[in-house]
Motif scaffolding. Structure first.
Motif, PDB file in Angstrom:
ATOM      1  N   UNK A 116       0.859  -1.192   0.000  1.00  0.00           N
ATOM      2  CA  UNK A 116       0.000   0.000   0.000  1.00  0.00           C
ATOM      3  C   UNK A 116       0.898   1.245   0.000  1.00  0.00           C
ATOM      4  N   UNK A 117       0.618   2.145  -0.935  1.00  0.00           N
ATOM      5  CA  UNK A 117       1.243   3.471  -0.897  1.00  0.00           C
ATOM      6  C   UNK A 117       0.304   4.360  -0.075  1.00  0.00           C
ATOM      7  N   UNK A 118       0.796   4.807   1.071  1.00  0.00           N
ATOM      8  CA  UNK A 118      -0.023   5.621   1.964  1.00  0.00           C
ATOM      9  C   UNK A 118       0.585   7.008   2.075  1.00  0.00           C
ATOM     10  N   UNK A 119      -0.263   8.029   2.126  1.00  0.00           N
ATOM     11  CA  UNK A 119       0.271   9.377   2.219  1.00  0.00           C
ATOM     12  C   UNK A 119      -0.797  10.399   2.523  1.00  0.00           C
ATOM     13  N   UNK A 120      -0.396  11.647   2.474  1.00  0.00           N
ATOM     14  CA  UNK A 120      -1.345  12.737   2.680  1.00  0.00           C
ATOM     15  C   UNK A 120      -0.777  14.013   2.084  1.00  0.00           C
ATOM     16  N   UNK A 121      -1.674  14.900   1.697  1.00  0.00           N
ATOM     17  CA  UNK A 121      -1.267  16.166   1.103  1.00  0.00           C
ATOM     18  C   UNK A 121      -2.199  17.269   1.593  1.00  0.00           C
ATOM     19  N   UNK A 122      -1.667  18.479   1.742  1.00  0.00           N
ATOM     20  CA  UNK A 122      -2.509  19.566   2.218  1.00  0.00           C
ATOM     21  C   UNK A 122      -1.848  20.917   2.070  1.00  0.00           C
ATOM     22  N   UNK A 123      -2.628  21.946   2.285  1.00  0.00           N
ATOM     23  CA  UNK A 123      -2.087  23.298   2.206  1.00  0.00           C
ATOM     24  C   UNK A 123      -2.932  24.271   3.016  1.00  0.00           C
ATOM     25  N   UNK A 124      -2.272  25.293   3.500  1.00  0.00           N
ATOM     26  CA  UNK A 124      -2.933  26.476   4.040  1.00  0.00           C
ATOM     27  C   UNK A 124      -2.454  27.707   3.266  1.00  0.00           C
ATOM     28  N   UNK A 125      -1.594  27.477   2.256  1.00  0.00           N
ATOM     29  CA  UNK A 125      -1.065  28.553   1.413  1.00  0.00           C
ATOM     30  C   UNK A 125      -1.792  28.489   0.073  1.00  0.00           C
ATOM     31  N   UNK A 126      -2.800  29.318  -0.077  1.00  0.00           N
ATOM     32  CA  UNK A 126      -3.708  29.180  -1.217  1.00  0.00           C
ATOM     33  C   UNK A 126      -4.571  30.435  -1.279  1.00  0.00           C
ATOM     34  N   UNK A 127      -4.862  30.908  -2.463  1.00  0.00           N
ATOM     35  CA  UNK A 127      -5.599  32.159  -2.606  1.00  0.00           C
ATOM     36  C   UNK A 127      -6.899  32.185  -1.811  1.00  0.00           C
ATOM     37  N   UNK A 128      -7.617  31.070  -1.805  1.00  0.00           N
ATOM     38  CA  UNK A 128      -8.878  31.004  -1.083  1.00  0.00           C
ATOM     39  C   UNK A 128      -8.700  30.414   0.307  1.00  0.00           C
ATOM     40  N   UNK A 129      -7.934  29.331   0.403  1.00  0.00           N
ATOM     41  CA  UNK A 129      -7.776  28.629   1.684  1.00  0.00           C
ATOM     42  C   UNK A 129      -7.082  29.515   2.718  1.00  0.00           C
ATOM     43  N   UNK A 130      -6.149  30.328   2.284  1.00  0.00           N
ATOM     44  CA  UNK A 130      -5.477  31.214   3.228  1.00  0.00           C
ATOM     45  C   UNK A 130      -6.467  32.189   3.859  1.00  0.00           C
ATOM     46  N   UNK A 131      -7.398  32.694   3.053  1.00  0.00           N
ATOM     47  CA  UNK A 131      -8.439  33.580   3.603  1.00  0.00           C
ATOM     48  C   UNK A 131      -9.265  32.848   4.644  1.00  0.00           C
ATOM     49  N   UNK A 132      -9.638  31.603   4.348  1.00  0.00           N
ATOM     50  CA  UNK A 132     -10.402  30.793   5.298  1.00  0.00           C
ATOM     51  C   UNK A 132      -9.609  30.589   6.587  1.00  0.00           C
ATOM     52  N   UNK A 133      -8.298  30.310   6.442  1.00  0.00           N
ATOM     53  CA  UNK A 133      -7.464  30.062   7.615  1.00  0.00           C
ATOM     54  C   UNK A 133      -7.385  31.282   8.513  1.00  0.00           C
ATOM     55  N   UNK A 134      -7.213  32.448   7.915  1.00  0.00           N
ATOM     56  CA  UNK A 134      -7.113  33.657   8.737  1.00  0.00           C
ATOM     57  C   UNK A 134      -8.435  34.006   9.411  1.00  0.00           C
ATOM     58  N   UNK A 135      -9.527  33.540   8.839  1.00  0.00           N
ATOM     59  CA  UNK A 135     -10.832  33.784   9.454  1.00  0.00           C
ATOM     60  C   UNK A 135     -11.166  32.751  10.528  1.00  0.00           C
ATOM     61  N   UNK A 136     -10.641  31.522  10.381  1.00  0.00           N
ATOM     62  CA  UNK A 136     -11.068  30.421  11.236  1.00  0.00           C
ATOM     63  C   UNK A 136     -10.007  29.921  12.216  1.00  0.00           C
ATOM     64  N   UNK A 137      -8.746  29.997  11.846  1.00  0.00           N
ATOM     65  CA  UNK A 137      -7.687  29.350  12.624  1.00  0.00           C
ATOM     66  C   UNK A 137      -6.915  30.360  13.471  1.00  0.00           C
ATOM     67  N   UNK A 138      -6.304  29.896  14.566  1.00  0.00           N
ATOM     68  CA  UNK A 138      -5.540  30.787  15.462  1.00  0.00           C
ATOM     69  C   UNK A 138      -4.147  31.083  14.905  1.00  0.00           C
ATOM     70  N   UNK A 139      -4.085  31.912  13.883  1.00  0.00           N
ATOM     71  CA  UNK A 139      -2.823  32.172  13.183  1.00  0.00           C
ATOM     72  C   UNK A 139      -2.057  33.314  13.830  1.00  0.00           C
ATOM     73  N   UNK A 140      -0.741  33.176  13.855  1.00  0.00           N
ATOM     74  CA  UNK A 140       0.122  34.241  14.360  1.00  0.00           C
ATOM     75  C   UNK A 140       0.006  35.443  13.430  1.00  0.00           C
ATOM     76  N   UNK A 141      -0.346  36.590  13.984  1.00  0.00           N
ATOM     77  CA  UNK A 141      -0.516  37.794  13.174  1.00  0.00           C
ATOM     78  C   UNK A 141       0.510  38.845  13.569  1.00  0.00           C
TER      79      UNK A 141
END
Length: 436
Positions: free
Chosen positions: A211-236
């Protein structure tokens, strides 16, 4: 049916610390951070200009490692229907297969599969530029009633394939002719551990050999970054502390966004030995648990404690047998407090004895991509017999009564470590791995 042993024979990663294993390992050993001023988004327009970007990854076919001509042709043809997250996931998987020495013909396609974790994937605004423009009236106002007739025809027909979270597993399976079990898991940061656990169990119960097992993700993204800054406890902020991820440290300012993907090749011990593969570790326990309070809010501490307990029970080990814990270590107050509470609940008298390291201090929160990369970090550390310190950790938070590893320390290559990740919604995954 007697459970089969499941071993690790290959690793691949794409992260802010580079794309090859040697570069990644050297960065951890040297205490080099991959967090820097963001380049792919307008830094001055963000509440914080810092991120862990996988800058070496360009999406070029060369990023996928040494693939043969047929695979190269197939991957290159499909790049246009892969968003960046999918591309990184596929590249990490191809690199893991190459590292394992497995090539098509070396395994039974019907008994080989792919299990991948991911975040939900978001479209970039450019996908709808032409469609939106086609629906503007003379006053430059969007007219929704024209969307079906004028807007939709301007959207690329295969647009949706670029953003489906099941596509990393699908592409890897197709490119490598793996026709066996195939699954995709979307549990935010808990996705990686869940994918590794499912892969382990699939092989252990005899439903696959590879089995090839893995994962992929991002918080660096034109839309996702906006969501992160609205929802997640990001260092500002733009000061020095705002550009550091400081898990469990009293002076932390919050989460740092990042991107990346990791993948490992799992095989039954018999399959690996039969082909003379180099064994890098053995997955001996897994768990995924959810904690939920009566008021319908997440109980992350309980989920963490339960996941650690179940994974170690599965592995047949006690808290004192753990060489180190590769923690979630988000670097935000409530997340770190919840994690420390869950770990101390599980560890008991061993809370001040078992070393805890948080590799997000090197590259930030890569979303679903974190967990497998962190597992790879621990395996490489065991090979070097040196556990990296948690970068920047200097002032312990009194609410986090853990033995956080601040400086590199000697470890054995054959010890057991547990990798832990959890989501804001209270889903926690834990994987117990023994080195060799």
């Amino acid at each position: 049916m007697q459970s089969r042993r499941v071993v690790i024979t290959g690793m691949g990663q794409i992260s802010p610390l580079g794309m090859d294993l040697d570069t990644f390992s050297a960065a951890l050993e040297a205490g080099t951070s991959g967090i820097r001023k963001i380049e792919s988004l307008p830094a001055d327009a963000l509440p914080s200009p810092y991120a862990g970007e996988a800058l070496d990854f360009t999406g070029n076919i060369s990023d996928f490692g040494e693939v043969d001509k047929n695979q190269m042709r197939s991957i290159r043809k499909n790049l246009k229907v892969m968003c960046r997250e999918i591309q990184m996931g596929v590249a990490a998987a191809q690199r893991a297969l190459q590292h394992s020495g497995l090539a098509m013909g070396d395994y039974d396609p019907e008994r080989s599969g792919v299990i991948f974790g991911s975040d939900y994937m978001m479209t970039i605004p450019e996908e709808f530029d032409k469609a939106t423009a086609a629906c503007l009236n003379g006053s430059n106002e969007f007219v929704f009633e024209q969307w079906a007739e004028k807007g939709l025809p301007e959207i690329t027909p295969l647009w949706l394939l670029k953003y489906l979270p099941n596509m990393p597993a699908s592409h890897v399976a197709i490119f490598n002719d793996m026709r066996g079990p195939n699954n995709s898991i979307t549990l935010r940061e808990a996705s990686a551990g869940a994918a590794l656990g499912e892969a382990m169990m699939t092989i252990a119960r005899g439903h696959a050999d590879v089995i090839v097992a893995g994962s992929t993700g991002t918080r660096v993204h034109e839309t996702r970054t906006c969501h992160s800054y609205l929802q997640d406890p990001i260092a500002k902020g733009s000061d020095e502390l705002s550009g550091q991820c400081l898990p469990f440290d009293l002076n932390r300012k919050g989460m740092i966004i990042g991107e990346g993907a990791g993948s490992i090749v799992l095989e039954s011990l018999e399959h690996a030995e039969a082909r003379g593969a180099k064994i890098l570790g053995e997955v001996i326990g897994q768990a995924i648990c959810t904690g939920w309070k009566a008021d319908r809010t997440p109980d992350r501490a309980t989920a963490i404690g339960n996941a650690m307990s179940v994974a170690c029970r599965d592995a047949g080990i006690q808290p004192g047998d753990i060489q180190h814990i590769n923690a979630h270590g988000l670097g935000s107050e409530q997340s770190d407090w919840d994690e420390a509470a869950g770990l101390t609940q599980f560890l008991g008298d061993h809370a001040q004895k078992v070393p805890v390291v948080a590799l997000k201090s090197y590259f930030g929160n890569l979303g679903a991509g974190c967990g497998v990369i962190e597992v790879i970090g621990s395996l490489l550390a065991q090979q070097k017999k040196s556990l990296p310190g948690t970068l920047g950790y200097s002032t312990p938070d009194p609410k986090c009564q853990l033995k956080v590893s601040a400086e590199p320390q000697e470890i054995t290559s054959d010890g057991v470590f547990v990798s832990l990740n959890f989501s804001p919604q209270g889903q926690a995954s834990a994987i117990a791995i023994r080195g060799v």
